[in-house]
Design a protein around this motif. Structure first.
Motif, PDB file in Angstrom:
ATOM      1  N   ASP A 172       0.866  -1.176   0.000  1.00 17.22           N
ATOM      2  CA  ASP A 172       0.000   0.000   0.000  1.00 17.22           C
ATOM      3  C   ASP A 172       0.907   1.230   0.000  1.00 17.22           C
ATOM      4  OD1 ASP A 172      -1.755   2.060   0.369  1.00 17.22           O
ATOM      5  OD2 ASP A 172      -2.766   1.184   2.116  1.00 17.22           O
ATOM      6  N   LYS A 175       0.669   4.437   2.251  1.00 25.03           N
ATOM      7  CA  LYS A 175       1.112   4.438   3.648  1.00 25.03           C
ATOM      8  C   LYS A 175       2.605   4.738   3.791  1.00 25.03           C
ATOM      9  CE  LYS A 175      -2.817   3.003   5.573  1.00 25.03           C
ATOM     10  NZ  LYS A 175      -2.977   1.626   6.059  1.00 25.03           N
ATOM     11  N   ASP A 364      -1.579  -9.084  11.270  1.00 28.03           N
ATOM     12  CA  ASP A 364      -2.352  -7.837  11.232  1.00 28.03           C
ATOM     13  C   ASP A 364      -1.429  -6.634  11.082  1.00 28.03           C
ATOM     14  OD1 ASP A 364      -4.617  -9.368  11.597  1.00 28.03           O
ATOM     15  OD2 ASP A 364      -4.784  -8.934  13.744  1.00 28.03           O
ATOM     16  N   SER A 367      -0.015  -6.451   7.622  1.00 24.69           N
ATOM     17  CA  SER A 367      -1.091  -6.211   6.653  1.00 24.69           C
ATOM     18  C   SER A 367      -1.456  -4.736   6.517  1.00 24.69           C
ATOM     19  CB  SER A 367      -2.337  -7.009   7.041  1.00 24.69           C
ATOM     20  OG  SER A 367      -2.080  -8.381   7.011  1.00 24.69           O
ATOM     21  N   GLU A 368      -1.058  -3.924   7.479  1.00 21.94           N
ATOM     22  CA  GLU A 368      -1.272  -2.484   7.323  1.00 21.94           C
ATOM     23  C   GLU A 368      -0.583  -1.968   6.069  1.00 21.94           C
ATOM     24  OE1 GLU A 368      -0.322   1.746   9.626  1.00 21.94           O
ATOM     25  OE2 GLU A 368       0.036  -0.159  10.665  1.00 21.94           O
ATOM     26  N   LEU A 370       0.790  -4.336   3.652  1.00 26.73           N
ATOM     27  CA  LEU A 370       0.561  -5.328   2.596  1.00 26.73           C
ATOM     28  C   LEU A 370      -0.879  -5.826   2.754  1.00 26.73           C
ATOM     29  CD1 LEU A 370       3.831  -7.472   2.996  1.00 26.73           C
ATOM     30  CD2 LEU A 370       3.502  -5.479   1.541  1.00 26.73           C
ATOM     31  N   PRO A 371      -1.870  -5.091   2.279  1.00 29.28           N
ATOM     32  CA  PRO A 371      -3.278  -5.378   2.600  1.00 29.28           C
ATOM     33  C   PRO A 371      -3.728  -6.796   2.261  1.00 29.28           C
ATOM     34  CG  PRO A 371      -3.071  -3.217   1.603  1.00 29.28           C
ATOM     35  CD  PRO A 371      -1.724  -3.854   1.488  1.00 29.28           C
ATOM     36  N   SER A 372      -3.275  -7.334   1.137  1.00 27.35           N
ATOM     37  CA  SER A 372      -3.735  -8.671   0.754  1.00 27.35           C
ATOM     38  C   SER A 372      -3.142  -9.770   1.619  1.00 27.35           C
ATOM     39  CB  SER A 372      -3.413  -8.940  -0.726  1.00 27.35           C
ATOM     40  OG  SER A 372      -2.030  -8.745  -0.983  1.00 27.35           O
ATOM     41  N   ARG A 374      -3.616 -10.101   4.600  1.00 29.92           N
ATOM     42  CA  ARG A 374      -4.577 -10.410   5.666  1.00 29.92           C
ATOM     43  C   ARG A 374      -5.125 -11.833   5.557  1.00 29.92           C
ATOM     44  NH1 ARG A 374      -5.599  -6.045   8.621  1.00 29.92           N
ATOM     45  NH2 ARG A 374      -5.254  -3.983   7.665  1.00 29.92           N
ATOM     46  N   THR A 375      -5.007 -12.441   4.377  1.00 29.36           N
ATOM     47  CA  THR A 375      -5.510 -13.809   4.211  1.00 29.36           C
ATOM     48  C   THR A 375      -4.497 -14.854   4.663  1.00 29.36           C
ATOM     49  OG1 THR A 375      -4.694 -13.935   1.928  1.00 29.36           O
ATOM     50  CG2 THR A 375      -6.933 -13.089   2.263  1.00 29.36           C
TER      51      THR A 375
END
Length: 481
Positions: A172, A175, A364, A367-368, A370-372, A374-375
């Protein structure tokens, strides 16, 4: 029972088979010295968590330029000794917008390190193991990134640009500050390092490795030591050694107490976490998201392994750090007291719910940026252990050897595993000072070439025995030296 050794050369007992003890044992045995390496675990080089070569120290904004140069030199030496353990891929250094520092703050240091790398290569061309000097780091500003992000990611990146493209697809960028920096700080695989050291020692007739062995007592004699230990069969063994090297890592103080030596030090329990990202099929570089240690916005470290496994650090108290994980030696003992719960984690494994929660915290946190991610799923184990700091300054990243010449006793104080060859050299110097060997014996030998297929087999067995995913023992891209 007594373990006998020839009297034609000195005998050295090395207590602790971590990266320091194993490297010291190899170095001494290659010089013709009889070495007994005593390790309490079933294999060599277990902890603390490691994954990164630190070839320049760019993960640590707070350390000095002198320490950064030392880290680079030491890492080059280690990469030449254990090439089978190195994963060749760049590390991306990023700075979040929320951070108080800027992304350009590291550039003067990187210029200094490039010049230093050039001087090392000029002195010895074999030192060029981090790629071409001019490629040690690359800076990607916003226009360059906007161009690169339009390109398709390669299945197997081979250039720095291709590694950066792969990372840009999952980051992202809103950010993060610009620029993003790619540095040739490679990965370092603990399972392959363990296998490489074991295979080196197997080839050395003057090295005896005692695994699953517990040191019970040290008794000082006028010309050396009697080291008593319980072997893997439960039998009491005694070694007469001309010199003892204590390389017990976070347990170093226990042996110091037995030897009657008091040293001021700290121990910090730390952990990193394993995740599996099944939704991602490509290859990624290591990615660092800088932050202030110990705050809710501490540094995050995202380290790739083959087949979708990733190792995660978050330098916050709910991920890698523990609010009662840092302890100091007392006036009564050189061994800092360790929280019994963390000691139980080290010796018996994690409590499942605590492990799952901390791993999810790490997922978590990463993932802030690297959004994907989260899986990703939490793994069933972690990489963890106690890290010794021979100081009352937790920012120390470079350490050495403390020699007690009159006792013929030395303590290997390693904060980072890359310093182990320097420490081994200083053990040789200590043996010269003790009139046990000639100065001519101190020349660094050429280590044996190890068949990479042998390393693959042994590393896989080590990962399986330690209950880690087998792909973590595989190599992504090998260093050729």
């Amino acid at each position: 029972m007594y373990v006998n050794s020839s009297t034609q050369s000195p005998t050295v007992a090395v207590i602790g088979g971590g990266s320091a003890g194993s490297t010291i044992a190899i170095r001494l045995a290659m010089a013709g010295i009889h070495v007994h390496l005593i390790e309490k675990n079933a294999s060599l080089i277990n902890a603390p968590p490691m994954c990164h070569l630190h070839a320049g120290g760019n993960l640590y904004r707070e350390i000095s330029d002198e320490d950064c140069r030392m880290l680079m030199r030491q890492c080059i030496d280690i990469a030449k000794l254990y090439p089978e353990s190195i994963d060749v891929r760049p590390t991306l250094i990023t700075v979040p917008k929320r951070d108080n520092n800027t992304a350009t703050d590291l550039l003067p240091r990187l210029d200094m390190l490039t010049a230093y790398y050039q001087s090392l290569v000029d002195a010895d061309p074999s030192n060029q193991v981090l790629g071409k000097v001019q490629d040690y780091y690359r800076v990607y500003d916003k226009p360059q990134i906007q161009q690169l992000i339009q390109l398709a990611a390669k299945d197997i990146p081979t250039t720095t640009d291709e590694w950066v493209v792969a990372a840009l697809k999952v980051m992202d960028l809103e950010k993060l500050q610009y620029p993003i920096i790619a540095v040739q700080e490679f990965g370092w695989n603990i399972f392959r390092l363990s296998a490489s050291a074991f295979l080196q020692l197997q080839r050395l007739q003057r090295a005896q490795v005692h695994l699953n062995a517990q040191v019970d007592d040290l008794k000082r004699h006028s010309d050396g030591w009697q080291v008593s230990f319980t072997d893997e069969h439960g039998k009491l063994q005694h070694i007469y050694a001309d010199f003892v090297v204590n390389a017990c890592g976070f347990r170093t103080g226990i042996i110091d107490d037995k030897a009657g030596v008091h040293i001021k030090r700290m121990v910090e329990f730390k952990a990193s976490y394993i995740s599996e990202w099944r939704d991602y099929k490509g290859r990624l570089p290591e990615i660092i998201f800088h932050g202030e240690r110990g705050t809710p916005n501490g540094m995050a470290q995202f380290t790739p392994y083959p087949d979708g496994f990733f190792q995660l650090h978050g330098m916050t108290e709910n991920i890698t750090l523990f609010n009662d994980g840092l302890t100091e030696a007392t006036q009564q003992s050189s061994q800092p007291p360790i929280n019994p719960q963390y000691l139980s984690y080290i010796e018996n494994g994690w409590e499942p719910n605590a492990l799952k929660q901390r791993t999810q915290n790490a997922i978590d946190y990463v993932s802030e940026f690297l959004p994907s991610f989260r899986t990703a799923q939490a793994g069933d184990n972690a990489l963890y252990g106690g890290q010794q700091v021979p100081s009352d300054d937790i920012t120390v990243r470079v350490a050495d050897l403390q020699v007690f010449a009159k006792l013929r006793y030395a303590v290997a104080e390693n904060v980072k595993a890359n310093s182990t060859l320097d420490v081994a050299d200083k053990v040789m110097d200590a043996l010269v000072d003790a009139n046990l060997i000639e100065k001519s014996a101190c020349k660094r030998p050429n280590w044996h070439k190890i068949d990479v297929n042998e390393v693959n087999i042994v590393a896989r067995d080590i990962a399986k025995a330690r209950q880690y995913p087998l792909p973590m023992a595989k190599v992504n891209q090998r260093l050729m030296v």
